[in-house]
Design an enzyme around this catalytic site. Sequence first.
Site, PDB file in Angstrom:
ATOM      1  N   HIS A   1       0.821  -1.211   0.000  1.00 38.33           N
ATOM      2  CA  HIS A   1       0.000   0.000   0.000  1.00 38.33           C
ATOM      3  C   HIS A   1       0.860   1.268   0.000  1.00 38.33           C
ATOM      4  O   HIS A   1       0.472   2.279  -0.582  1.00 38.33           O
ATOM      5  CB  HIS A   1      -0.971  -0.019   1.191  1.00 38.33           C
TER       6      HIS A   1
ATOM      7  N   GLU B   1     -11.231 -18.027   8.242  1.00 38.37           N
ATOM      8  CA  GLU B   1      -9.831 -18.063   7.783  1.00 38.37           C
ATOM      9  C   GLU B   1      -8.897 -18.461   8.902  1.00 38.37           C
ATOM     10  O   GLU B   1      -7.800 -18.961   8.673  1.00 38.37           O
ATOM     11  CB  GLU B   1      -9.426 -16.656   7.330  1.00 38.37           C
TER      12      GLU B   1
HETATM   13  P1  5GP Z   1      -6.754  -4.018  -1.654  1.00 42.70           P
HETATM   14  O1  5GP Z   1      -8.064  -4.090  -0.935  1.00 42.70           O
HETATM   15  O2  5GP Z   1      -5.809  -3.061  -0.995  1.00 42.70           O
HETATM   16  O3  5GP Z   1      -6.895  -3.768  -3.130  1.00 42.70           O
HETATM   17  O4  5GP Z   1      -6.095  -5.475  -1.586  1.00 42.70           O
HETATM   18  C1  5GP Z   1      -5.307  -5.905  -0.505  1.00 42.70           C
HETATM   19  C2  5GP Z   1      -6.108  -6.043   0.761  1.00 42.70           C
HETATM   20  O5  5GP Z   1      -7.053  -7.126   0.622  1.00 42.70           O
HETATM   21  C3  5GP Z   1      -5.290  -6.449   1.985  1.00 42.70           C
HETATM   22  O6  5GP Z   1      -4.730  -5.330   2.610  1.00 42.70           O
HETATM   23  C4  5GP Z   1      -6.320  -7.142   2.866  1.00 42.70           C
HETATM   24  O7  5GP Z   1      -7.109  -6.194   3.551  1.00 42.70           O
HETATM   25  C5  5GP Z   1      -7.193  -7.834   1.836  1.00 42.70           C
HETATM   26  N1  5GP Z   1      -6.746  -9.226   1.617  1.00 42.70           N
HETATM   27  C6  5GP Z   1      -5.953  -9.688   0.637  1.00 42.70           C
HETATM   28  N2  5GP Z   1      -5.758 -11.021   0.753  1.00 42.70           N
HETATM   29  C7  5GP Z   1      -6.459 -11.408   1.829  1.00 42.70           C
HETATM   30  C8  5GP Z   1      -6.677 -12.670   2.461  1.00 42.70           C
HETATM   31  O8  5GP Z   1      -6.167 -13.734   2.052  1.00 42.70           O
HETATM   32  N3  5GP Z   1      -7.452 -12.654   3.573  1.00 42.70           N
HETATM   33  C9  5GP Z   1      -8.035 -11.526   4.057  1.00 42.70           C
HETATM   34  N4  5GP Z   1      -8.803 -11.629   5.136  1.00 42.70           N
HETATM   35  N5  5GP Z   1      -7.858 -10.330   3.482  1.00 42.70           N
HETATM   36  C10 5GP Z   1      -7.076 -10.265   2.387  1.00 42.70           C
END
Ligand code: 5GP
Length: 363
Positions: free
Chosen positions: A65, A227
């Site tokens: 990020h 999870e």
């Molecule tokens: P963004 O929402 O910033 O485009 O994608 C990354 C975000 O997605 C991460 O900061 C996290 O909040 C969420 N995320 C990505 N992979 C996972 C996962 O395997 N489990 C969970 N609970 N959240 C995830």
Amino acid sequence: MEWWVSMPKIELHAHLNGSIRDSTLLELARVLGEKGVIVFSDVEHVIMKNDRSLGEVFKLFDLIHILTTDHKTVTRITKEVVEDFASENVVYLELRTTPKKNDSIGMSKHSYMEAVVEGLRAVTAVDIDFVPHKFNTQDSLNSIAMNDACDGTKKKKIYVRLLLSIDRRETTEAAIETVKLALEMRDLGVVGIDLSGNPVVGEWNTFLPALKFAQEQGLYITLHCGEVLNCQEVQPMLDFLPQRIGHAIFFEEEEWRQLKTSKIPVEICLTSNIKTESISSIDIHHFVDLYNAKHPLVLCTDDAGVFSTSLSNEYKLASTAFGLGKKEMFELARTGIEFIFAGDEVKQDLVETFDSAAKKLNL
Ligand code: 5GP
């Protein structure tokens, strides 16, 4: 081309910032390294590391990020991610992302999402349909017909719909703000809400008011569920009756029973579960039980960049690990159409795409 690449596929669980190409992340890190914002050599090592625990994954996201959260970069990564999925014959993609606010660079949740939509508009390598037809006006039409007419050749076509993620670190108010934004952006392809972020952070009751509001307003909902071991959450999440859930790993017997009775479709992310060691070995993955029970499920990538995978790779992996043939895998992909957060017109078009691919692939 291998059949798992050439067959059409539906991707329903892809996080934007988790799906970025390594090459783009490294390039962004190099630029910030040169500006002295980060130490490139430290970051390079973190980006290229292959296996990470779930906790390490969330540390990596904090780093990602830092690298990606400005409007121009958000637009760039959105375009690249869509084009990457389309290049491996994903014909329908639900891309999820957490709207971010950063006052120091003039970023609001709204402007973040505008940058995402700008990325969708910037897609040129393939035909993209991201505006639901009932909202499609002449201005927003970036349709297939236009692209066909421009160069006289038929490009690949991909439907993209957006889900806004609520991060588990957020407050109730922040979560409600995200839902309101989703409602405002319905005419730009936002169809639903996801609850994600570090599963050991936050509590279900914090997000419930926002999720209830979203449900009342007719937005689709998918939840990261089970999870990690959390006896308090799985049951109320299933009681909430979301349209889909992601992962479904740490369930008690009664919760499996409830899931199967409710027939809530499960987004399965094999590589992610193995790499984060949420599942110790693929042969004991709950895919097998759910598949044999004919429970609705769909194979997804989760974070194609972070876990060095692709949707084609997930199909290949399932085929090899569970002894499923080309025809079974094709049927599995096709059933995903039933669980998408889009209307009948899109579903019908996807059915035709799969029918015509079945003929070409002799299935
Ligand atoms: P963004 O929402 O910033 O485009 O994608 C990354 C975000 O997605 C991460 O900061 C996290 O909040 C969420 N995320 C990505 N992979 C996972 C996962 O395997 N489990 C969970 N609970 N959240 C995830």
